[in-house]
Design a protein around this motif. Structure first.
Motif, PDB file in Angstrom:
ATOM      1  N   GLU A 101       0.836  -1.212   0.000  1.00 42.53           N
ATOM      2  CA  GLU A 101       0.000   0.000   0.000  1.00 42.53           C
ATOM      3  C   GLU A 101       0.867   1.256   0.000  1.00 42.53           C
ATOM      4  O   GLU A 101       0.548   2.249  -0.650  1.00 42.53           O
ATOM      5  N   LYS A 102       1.981   1.169   0.720  1.00 42.01           N
ATOM      6  CA  LYS A 102       2.881   2.319   0.820  1.00 42.01           C
ATOM      7  C   LYS A 102       3.661   2.529  -0.480  1.00 42.01           C
ATOM      8  O   LYS A 102       3.802   3.637  -0.974  1.00 42.01           O
ATOM      9  N   GLU A 103       4.162   1.406  -1.044  1.00 38.14           N
ATOM     10  CA  GLU A 103       5.052   1.492  -2.206  1.00 38.14           C
ATOM     11  C   GLU A 103       4.299   1.674  -3.531  1.00 38.14           C
ATOM     12  O   GLU A 103       4.824   2.247  -4.470  1.00 38.14           O
ATOM     13  N   ILE A 104       3.084   1.115  -3.617  1.00 40.53           N
ATOM     14  CA  ILE A 104       2.329   1.194  -4.884  1.00 40.53           C
ATOM     15  C   ILE A 104       0.947   1.795  -4.593  1.00 40.53           C
ATOM     16  O   ILE A 104      -0.079   1.096  -4.614  1.00 40.53           O
ATOM     17  N   PRO A 105       0.883   3.096  -4.279  1.00 40.72           N
ATOM     18  CA  PRO A 105      -0.384   3.712  -3.868  1.00 40.72           C
ATOM     19  C   PRO A 105      -1.416   3.785  -5.001  1.00 40.72           C
ATOM     20  O   PRO A 105      -2.597   4.022  -4.742  1.00 40.72           O
ATOM     21  N   ASN A 106      -0.969   3.578  -6.231  1.00 42.45           N
ATOM     22  CA  ASN A 106      -1.879   3.690  -7.372  1.00 42.45           C
ATOM     23  C   ASN A 106      -2.859   2.526  -7.485  1.00 42.45           C
ATOM     24  O   ASN A 106      -3.802   2.572  -8.262  1.00 42.45           O
ATOM     25  N   VAL A 107      -2.614   1.447  -6.722  1.00 40.65           N
ATOM     26  CA  VAL A 107      -3.566   0.324  -6.687  1.00 40.65           C
ATOM     27  C   VAL A 107      -4.778   0.757  -5.866  1.00 40.65           C
ATOM     28  O   VAL A 107      -4.634   1.347  -4.788  1.00 40.65           O
ATOM     29  N   ASP A 108      -5.979   0.467  -6.372  1.00 42.41           N
ATOM     30  CA  ASP A 108      -7.196   0.922  -5.693  1.00 42.41           C
ATOM     31  C   ASP A 108      -7.380   0.278  -4.329  1.00 42.41           C
ATOM     32  O   ASP A 108      -7.754   0.946  -3.370  1.00 42.41           O
ATOM     33  N   GLN A 109      -7.123  -1.045  -4.252  1.00 42.36           N
ATOM     34  CA  GLN A 109      -7.288  -1.712  -2.962  1.00 42.36           C
ATOM     35  C   GLN A 109      -6.567  -3.057  -2.970  1.00 42.36           C
ATOM     36  O   GLN A 109      -6.517  -3.737  -4.000  1.00 42.36           O
ATOM     37  N   PHE A 110      -6.025  -3.428  -1.811  1.00 42.52           N
ATOM     38  CA  PHE A 110      -5.385  -4.724  -1.632  1.00 42.52           C
ATOM     39  C   PHE A 110      -6.270  -5.582  -0.733  1.00 42.52           C
ATOM     40  O   PHE A 110      -6.835  -5.096   0.251  1.00 42.52           O
ATOM     41  N   PHE A 111      -6.365  -6.886  -1.055  1.00 45.51           N
ATOM     42  CA  PHE A 111      -7.182  -7.812  -0.264  1.00 45.51           C
ATOM     43  C   PHE A 111      -6.365  -9.049   0.089  1.00 45.51           C
ATOM     44  O   PHE A 111      -5.515  -9.488  -0.690  1.00 45.51           O
TER      45      PHE A 111
END
Length: 437
Positions: A101-111
């Motif tokens: 989440e910190k390194e690739i903020p462009n991803v909408d959401q991680f699950f």
């Protein structure tokens, strides 16, 4: 009547890693399709859709790098306006979510691996409990994976799977039979049973190792002709399974049993709960109980503290046992595992040399074993047509990892998805060539 707005978004699911991830992607896609979503598995670039779901692997360094690269590729595509949304799920996401989440903020959401309902909600779909076992299969129509349990209770020192998948949770026999019946109705003829550890199946639900009882129930499913066992564990193997395998023609004379190593000192450090003597006896028992069975295994070289002597013991064992199929991997030093506390003291070049040496040895064994098949006739399932060949498998071969049987399409026609009797006319280390009889 379905409105056009439901068709506007197209979801593309990309799967990395093992067959258990393939299964999870199929479940996700079945749920999305049931909610009226337009979903495809690994769609070609020209029609890949505007919403991307990447199901990641977090097992060892190479797999993690592949997953990270895939996420970065689609984060970049989102940045350039080529896709609208990117969601990430699976083992890498479970294990490293805060970092990602910190390194690739462009991803909408991680699950994580247990957050299917939340992922569906983010995709505008509802989790439907009544769809239990319903999947949108991505494999050729004739075979499908059947995941009989999730997670693992084993304490292996090198393995991060319990961190990502949790404790062992078995599915009930009733649910698995229902799922198998549904697959058979859709034309599936071969079930490949998968789990982190098949041999642990049922201990949580039935208070006993219950793989045998599950197999007895699955062989009764009409339309299923082959049942294949993947990922057994050498400690506490339920020996009644061998008796059922010998008796029931539907159960392939095949087992995938990752042994990892054979030197007693390495096995002890790996916390495998077995010894060279016990493992050797187990394999001999297998071959006595089911003559002619194919045994596939996986080995790790370069584990912390592995000496040349340990490696020589492993090589001698491979030469003696003559496994039908084998994979060999260089050890990957994984944080938060028990072995991470040890010094990763075998240089990468030595790890790779040892892996290559084992695979060269296995290649010769495989060549010798395959020459014995020339002139014999085998029942084969035809998976696909590729180039100038129809590609099939015997009961001793699993998809993607084992030998294939190649039939010259310019001389012979066979129907994909069907069983055919094939006479082997030629063999190399990892392929058989045959013609229908």
């Amino acid at each position: 009547m379905r409105t056009k707005s439901l068709k506007k978004n197209k979801i593309n699911v990309i799967t990395l890693g093992c067959s258990k991830n393939v299964y999870d992607s199929e479940v996700l896609m079945g749920q999305l399709r049931a909610s009226g979503k337009d979903v495809e598995h690994e769609a070609p670039a020209e029609s890949e859709g505007n919403i991307i779901v990447i199901n990641t692997c977090g097992f060892i360094d190479n797999a993690k790098a592949e997953s990270v690269n895939m996420i970065l590729e689609y984060a970049d595509k989102k940045e350039r306006g080529l896709v609208d949304k990117v969601f990430v799920t699976g083992c890498l996401s479970e294990r490293y979510r805060p970092d990602l989440e910190k390194e690739i903020p462009n991803v909408d959401q991680f699950f994580g691996t247990t957050e299917l309902p939340q992922l569906l909600k983010a995709l505008g779909a509802d989790y439907k409990h009544e769809l239990l076992g319903e999947r949108l299969t991505t494999t050729p129509k004739n075979y499908a994976y059947l995941k009989i349990s999730e997670g693992c209770d084993r304490p292996c020192s090198f393995c991060a799977i319990p961190l990502m998948r949790g404790k062992n949770v078995s599915q009930t026999i009733e649910k698995l039979v229902k799922e198998a019946e549904g697959l058979a109705k859709n034309g599936v003829k071969e079930l490949i049973l998968i789990a982190q550890d098949l041999t642990y199946y049922g201990l949580d639900l039935y208070k006993k190792r219950n793989l045998g009882e599950l197999l007895e129930a699955l062989v009764k499913v009409e339309g299923i002709e082959w049942i294949r066992l993947h990922y057994a564990f050498p400690t506490g193997f339920p020996m009644d399974v061998l008796e059922i395998m010998k008796r029931e023609p539907k159960i392939c004379n095949y087992i995938d049993i990752p042994l990892q190593h054979i030197s007693d000192s390495i096995l002890k450090s790996m916390r495998r709960g077995t010894t060279q003597a016990k493992t050797t006896k187990l394999l001999k028992d297998f071959r006595e109980a089911v003559p002619g069975m194919a045994i596939r295994t996986t080995l790790i070289v370069g584990y912390p503290g592995e000496t040349q002597e340990d490696f020589n013991i492993l090589k001698d064992f491979v030469q003696e046992m003559k496994f039908d199929r084998m994979g060999c991997f260089a050890y990957s030093h994984e944080e938060n595992t028990h072995a991470y506390l040890l010094e990763d003291d075998v240089p990468d070049t030595v790890k790779q040399e040892r892996a290559n040496e084992i695979m060269e040895l296995q290649s010769q064994i495989s060549w010798d074993l395959n020459q014995e098949k020339v002139g014999q006739i085998f029942k084969c399932i035809i998976d696909r047509k590729e180039g100038g060949h129809f590609v099939g498998r015997t009961e001793f071969d699993s998809p993607d990892v084992d030998n294939e049987v190649l039939i010259d399409a310019s001389k012979h026609y066979v129907k994909t998805g069907e069983f055919v009797m094939i006479k082997i006319i030629e063999a190399t280390e990892f392929d058989l060539y045959g013609e229908p009889v």
